[in-house]
Write a protein that holds these residues in place. Structure first.
Motif, short mmCIF file in Angstrom:
data_model
loop_
_atom_site.label_atom_id
_atom_site.label_comp_id
_atom_site.label_asym_id
_atom_site.label_seq_id
_atom_site.Cartn_x
_atom_site.Cartn_y
_atom_site.Cartn_z
N GLU A 259 -7.03 12.65 -19.13
CA GLU A 259 -6.46 11.46 -18.49
C GLU A 259 -5.00 11.29 -18.87
O GLU A 259 -4.60 11.54 -20.02
CB GLU A 259 -7.25 10.21 -18.92
N VAL A 260 -4.21 10.89 -17.90
CA VAL A 260 -2.81 10.48 -18.12
C VAL A 260 -2.66 9.11 -17.50
O VAL A 260 -2.97 8.92 -16.31
CB VAL A 260 -1.81 11.46 -17.49
N SER A 261 -2.23 8.14 -18.28
CA SER A 261 -2.07 6.78 -17.79
C SER A 261 -0.74 6.22 -18.27
O SER A 261 0.00 6.88 -18.99
CB SER A 261 -3.24 5.89 -18.27
N SER A 262 -0.46 4.99 -17.87
CA SER A 262 0.81 4.38 -18.24
C SER A 262 0.68 2.86 -18.25
O SER A 262 0.06 2.29 -17.36
CB SER A 262 1.91 4.79 -17.25
N PRO A 263 1.28 2.21 -19.25
CA PRO A 263 1.27 0.75 -19.26
C PRO A 263 2.31 0.15 -18.33
O PRO A 263 2.35 -1.07 -18.14
CB PRO A 263 1.60 0.42 -20.73
N SER A 264 3.16 0.99 -17.74
CA SER A 264 4.24 0.49 -16.89
C SER A 264 3.99 0.73 -15.41
O SER A 264 4.92 0.82 -14.62
CB SER A 264 5.57 1.15 -17.31
#
Length: 210
Positions: free
Chosen positions: A82-87
């Protein structure tokens, strides 16, 4: 003669002090022993899976893919799941990318690719969070680079569906829509200074060649 002995001893001690200081540093912290990864990206060396030279290669404003390398120093397989982002940056669906024990995966030329979409453009730095099958996770502030110079050889996904639909069939309606979008400034990637490649390639030192 006896009066000269203290002077000779003092001179000997003064000569030994710098030599002792030099010898005390021998064998410790040589520059050639330090980790030195020369890359435009960022690194994470914590845990079994190392991330090296991680970058986002932007193919257009708000579109790109993940590049860099993953190195597995563990004894078991590990996969990037998984690759995620808070932005607000999203990774498209991709099959887990397996990294064998003592193996390396070059994300720039691996399949599947990790596509990214969101509010970013070339020149930005975005926060991405990485999760692996072995439970390891970390966050990196990743630079976004444009598709110039050494990056032109990196394969990228096909254009987004909206662009693809306009291009299909070469219909008059599609051509008219493209012309209208150009007049309104909708197709500005080609003229966007963030995606403009300089006439000269960067010098080996990292600056622009002159």
């Amino acid at each position: 003669m006896p009066l000269k002995r203290p002077t000779a001893i003092a001179g000997l001690l003064l000569a030994l002090v710098p030599a002792a200081a030099t010898l005390s540093s021998c064998g410790f912290d040589y520059p050639t022993d330090r980790v030195n990864t020369i890359a435009a990206g960022v690194n994470n060396r914590d845990g079994e899976v190392k991330a090296l030279g991680i970058r986002v290669l932007a193919t257009a404003k708000g579109e790109g893919r993940l590049i860099g390398a993953l190195v597995n120093n563990g004894t078991d397989d590990a996969s990037l799941t998984e690759v995620s982002s808070p932005s607000g940056i999203s990774a498209g669906e991709f099959e887990p990318i397996e990294v064998a024990p003592n193996g390396t995966v070059n994300l720039a030329h691996s399949e599947p690719q990790v596509p990214l979409t969101g509010d970013f453009t070339a020149g930005n730095v975005v926060t991405l969070e990485f999760t692996f099958s072995n439970g390891q996770s970390f966050s990196l502030d990743v630079p976004v680079v444009k598709r110039c110079f050494q990056y032109t050889e990196i394969p990228t996904e096909a254009p987004s569906s909206s662009h693809t639909e306009k291009a299909k069939g070469g219909s008059e309606d599609g051509a008219a829509a493209d012309a209208a979008a150009d007049e309104e400034g909708g197709h500005d990637d080609a003229t966007d200074p963030n995606f403009s490649c300089a006439d000269e390639a960067p010098s080996p030192g990292g600056g622009e060649a002159h």
